[in-house]
Design a protein around this motif. Sequence first.
Motif, PDB file in Angstrom:
ATOM      1  N   ILE A  80       0.776  -1.269   0.117  1.00 42.09           N
ATOM      2  CA  ILE A  80       0.156  -0.036  -0.007  1.00 42.09           C
ATOM      3  C   ILE A  80       1.071   1.253  -0.081  1.00 42.09           C
ATOM      4  O   ILE A  80       1.750   1.345   1.139  1.00 42.09           O
ATOM      5  N   HIS A  81       0.816   2.096  -1.048  1.00 44.68           N
ATOM      6  CA  HIS A  81       1.558   3.136  -1.336  1.00 44.68           C
ATOM      7  C   HIS A  81       1.106   4.348  -0.586  1.00 44.68           C
ATOM      8  O   HIS A  81      -0.189   4.693  -0.530  1.00 44.68           O
ATOM      9  N   LEU A  82       2.004   5.133   0.135  1.00 44.49           N
ATOM     10  CA  LEU A  82       1.448   6.337   0.867  1.00 44.49           C
ATOM     11  C   LEU A  82       2.031   7.446   0.514  1.00 44.49           C
ATOM     12  O   LEU A  82       3.376   7.435   0.366  1.00 44.49           O
ATOM     13  N   LEU A  83       1.354   8.415   0.321  1.00 43.78           N
ATOM     14  CA  LEU A  83       1.980   9.832   0.081  1.00 43.78           C
ATOM     15  C   LEU A  83       1.617  10.888   1.333  1.00 43.78           C
ATOM     16  O   LEU A  83       0.157  11.395   1.508  1.00 43.78           O
ATOM     17  N   VAL A  84       2.486  10.978   2.198  1.00 45.24           N
ATOM     18  CA  VAL A  84       2.366  11.755   3.468  1.00 45.24           C
ATOM     19  C   VAL A  84       2.648  13.184   3.323  1.00 45.24           C
ATOM     20  O   VAL A  84       3.800  13.461   3.003  1.00 45.24           O
ATOM     21  N   SER A  85       1.810  13.923   3.493  1.00 46.75           N
ATOM     22  CA  SER A  85       2.162  15.761   3.492  1.00 46.75           C
ATOM     23  C   SER A  85       2.767  16.005   4.853  1.00 46.75           C
ATOM     24  O   SER A  85       2.391  15.793   5.625  1.00 46.75           O
ATOM     25  N   PRO A  86       4.022  16.577   4.609  1.00 44.24           N
ATOM     26  CA  PRO A  86       4.769  16.929   5.823  1.00 44.24           C
ATOM     27  C   PRO A  86       4.158  18.311   6.539  1.00 44.24           C
ATOM     28  O   PRO A  86       4.720  18.644   7.400  1.00 44.24           O
ATOM     29  N   ARG A  87       3.250  18.893   5.729  1.00 42.31           N
ATOM     30  CA  ARG A  87       3.011  20.271   6.272  1.00 42.31           C
ATOM     31  C   ARG A  87       1.360  20.050   6.424  1.00 42.31           C
ATOM     32  O   ARG A  87       0.649  21.033   7.001  1.00 42.31           O
ATOM     33  N   GLY A  88       0.620  19.056   6.069  1.00 42.35           N
ATOM     34  CA  GLY A  88      -0.597  19.118   5.983  1.00 42.35           C
ATOM     35  C   GLY A  88      -1.219  19.159   7.252  1.00 42.35           C
ATOM     36  O   GLY A  88      -0.819  18.682   8.343  1.00 42.35           O
ATOM     37  N   GLY A  89      -2.325  20.130   7.722  1.00 42.22           N
ATOM     38  CA  GLY A  89      -2.824  20.292   8.744  1.00 42.22           C
ATOM     39  C   GLY A  89      -1.793  20.761   9.804  1.00 42.22           C
ATOM     40  O   GLY A  89      -1.986  20.368  11.181  1.00 42.22           O
ATOM     41  N   ARG A  90      -0.761  21.395   9.563  1.00 39.80           N
ATOM     42  CA  ARG A  90       0.344  22.159  10.235  1.00 39.80           C
ATOM     43  C   ARG A  90       0.813  20.815  11.072  1.00 39.80           C
ATOM     44  O   ARG A  90       1.179  20.921  12.333  1.00 39.80           O
ATOM     45  N   GLY A  91       1.177  19.921  10.298  1.00 42.18           N
ATOM     46  CA  GLY A  91       1.867  18.562  11.119  1.00 42.18           C
ATOM     47  C   GLY A  91       1.027  17.599  11.501  1.00 42.18           C
ATOM     48  O   GLY A  91       1.389  16.563  11.780  1.00 42.18           O
TER      49      GLY A  91
ATOM     50  N   SER B  23       6.716   9.487   0.122  1.00 39.80           N
ATOM     51  CA  SER B  23       6.779  10.805   0.181  1.00 39.80           C
ATOM     52  C   SER B  23       8.262  11.655  -0.119  1.00 39.80           C
ATOM     53  O   SER B  23       8.978  10.898   0.512  1.00 39.80           O
ATOM     54  N   GLY B  24       8.150  12.586  -0.865  1.00 39.14           N
ATOM     55  CA  GLY B  24       9.733  13.032  -1.015  1.00 39.14           C
ATOM     56  C   GLY B  24       9.790  14.278  -0.047  1.00 39.14           C
ATOM     57  O   GLY B  24       8.738  14.861   0.865  1.00 39.14           O
ATOM     58  N   ALA B  25      10.865  15.045  -0.175  1.00 38.35           N
ATOM     59  CA  ALA B  25      11.292  16.270   0.406  1.00 38.35           C
ATOM     60  C   ALA B  25      10.394  17.279   0.068  1.00 38.35           C
ATOM     61  O   ALA B  25      10.280  18.624   0.943  1.00 38.35           O
ATOM     62  N   SER B  26       9.810  17.247  -0.923  1.00 39.18           N
ATOM     63  CA  SER B  26       8.773  18.660  -1.629  1.00 39.18           C
ATOM     64  C   SER B  26       7.798  17.921  -2.367  1.00 39.18           C
ATOM     65  O   SER B  26       7.710  16.822  -2.565  1.00 39.18           O
ATOM     66  N   ALA B  27       6.843  18.764  -2.625  1.00 42.55           N
ATOM     67  CA  ALA B  27       5.441  18.350  -3.414  1.00 42.55           C
ATOM     68  C   ALA B  27       6.027  17.790  -4.770  1.00 42.55           C
ATOM     69  O   ALA B  27       5.208  17.026  -4.972  1.00 42.55           O
ATOM     70  N   ALA B  28       6.883  18.637  -5.209  1.00 41.25           N
ATOM     71  CA  ALA B  28       7.229  18.039  -6.500  1.00 41.25           C
ATOM     72  C   ALA B  28       7.831  16.505  -6.653  1.00 41.25           C
ATOM     73  O   ALA B  28       7.483  15.585  -7.497  1.00 41.25           O
ATOM     74  N   GLU B  29       8.640  16.220  -5.745  1.00 40.50           N
ATOM     75  CA  GLU B  29       9.437  15.040  -5.410  1.00 40.50           C
ATOM     76  C   GLU B  29       8.286  14.165  -4.851  1.00 40.50           C
ATOM     77  O   GLU B  29       8.293  12.841  -5.712  1.00 40.50           O
ATOM     78  N   SER B  30       7.394  14.361  -4.100  1.00 42.89           N
ATOM     79  CA  SER B  30       6.244  13.265  -3.925  1.00 42.89           C
ATOM     80  C   SER B  30       5.425  13.030  -5.074  1.00 42.89           C
ATOM     81  O   SER B  30       4.920  11.956  -5.231  1.00 42.89           O
ATOM     82  N   GLU B  31       5.156  14.095  -5.732  1.00 39.70           N
ATOM     83  CA  GLU B  31       4.239  13.612  -7.010  1.00 39.70           C
ATOM     84  C   GLU B  31       4.961  12.828  -7.799  1.00 39.70           C
ATOM     85  O   GLU B  31       4.372  11.800  -8.682  1.00 39.70           O
ATOM     86  N   ALA B  32       6.319  13.034  -8.154  1.00 37.79           N
ATOM     87  CA  ALA B  32       7.140  12.369  -9.232  1.00 37.79           C
ATOM     88  C   ALA B  32       7.185  10.870  -8.548  1.00 37.79           C
ATOM     89  O   ALA B  32       6.874   9.795  -9.434  1.00 37.79           O
ATOM     90  N   ALA B  33       7.382  10.641  -7.271  1.00 37.00           N
ATOM     91  CA  ALA B  33       7.595   9.423  -6.740  1.00 37.00           C
ATOM     92  C   ALA B  33       6.053   8.809  -6.852  1.00 37.00           C
ATOM     93  O   ALA B  33       6.045   7.422  -7.218  1.00 37.00           O
ATOM     94  N   ALA B  34       4.919   9.251  -6.577  1.00 40.27           N
ATOM     95  CA  ALA B  34       3.668   8.666  -6.694  1.00 40.27           C
ATOM     96  C   ALA B  34       3.471   8.253  -8.223  1.00 40.27           C
ATOM     97  O   ALA B  34       3.072   7.179  -8.622  1.00 40.27           O
ATOM     98  N   ILE B  35       3.806   9.082  -9.240  1.00 39.64           N
ATOM     99  CA  ILE B  35       3.514   8.608 -10.561  1.00 39.64           C
ATOM    100  C   ILE B  35       4.496   7.637 -11.047  1.00 39.64           C
ATOM    101  O   ILE B  35       4.145   6.542 -11.693  1.00 39.64           O
TER     102      ILE B  35
END
Length: 295
Positions: A7-18, A42-54
């Motif tokens: 199960i692949h996860l994309l976790v926001s580091p800033r979502g909901g202020r943590g 999850s990547g270190a940035s939004a762009a990295e996370s999106e690319a990894a998810a793709i």
Amino acid sequence: MGAVTEIHLLVSPRGGRGRAAAAAATVRRVIEEAGHTPVDVSGASAAESEAAAITAVAGGARRLIAVGGDGSLHLALQAAAGSDTVLGLVPAGTGNDYARAFGLHGLSVEQSTERALGPAQAVDAISTGSGRWAAFNVMGGFCVDVNRRAERMRFPKGRSRYTAATLLTLPGLRHRELAVTVDGERSQFRSAFFAVANTATFGGGMAICPDADAQDGLLDVCVVGAVNRITLLRLLPAVFDGGHVGHRHVHLFRGRSVTVESLDSEPLDLLADGEPLAPAPLTATAAPGAVRFAY
């Protein structure tokens, strides 16, 4: 879900202020207790996370769960839309408007993770004509100015932040000259703001298009006309329960294809699911069943 599955996860580091990062441990536990293996992309940035998810989806990921707010969902959508990968959502953001549309808002992390691991249904998405997908909303005008201010604010929390941002932004209210074409029918407006919607709410629960349905193959459009500051201040509270419908400055449309053009010399900035999109002109098209969503 049967046999053991990654199960692949994309976790926001800033979502909901943590809150998203804090929820991730519980999400992983529930996945493991269900007999599956969590894989964090999850990547270190939004762009990295999106690319990894793709990359994960291209590699055959069966399920991708976004842990965070509407922004995290937006990133995951760019990977999952148009594929066989099931998309899930554990809401841990500020607005959580997509979660509201599917009865996920207000659930515990455990409950929403279980839903994300459950059966999927085909739901619509918005093709924006710029190579980007939107899950629930594309907006322009005053609401973009409010959203940007809200993103910079650390207090108050939750929906109240959007209310505070609205009051702070109101003195700078501007109107834009727009041409809006819905299924070939063109109208012109002097507009405070507009929204092209796949689900009912934006801005933390404001029912801007209260009848929008993410499974009807259509887009709903709301254009708020040349209201003054006092009228807008009176109108906005009514939006939370759809009470703005019927006001003489509120124009509602529904169709499969929507084009919005700016008739002003300055650019008209847009947000898709609260995230920056290329400026207008916008051509948004309903994409029926583009996403397999577990809720």
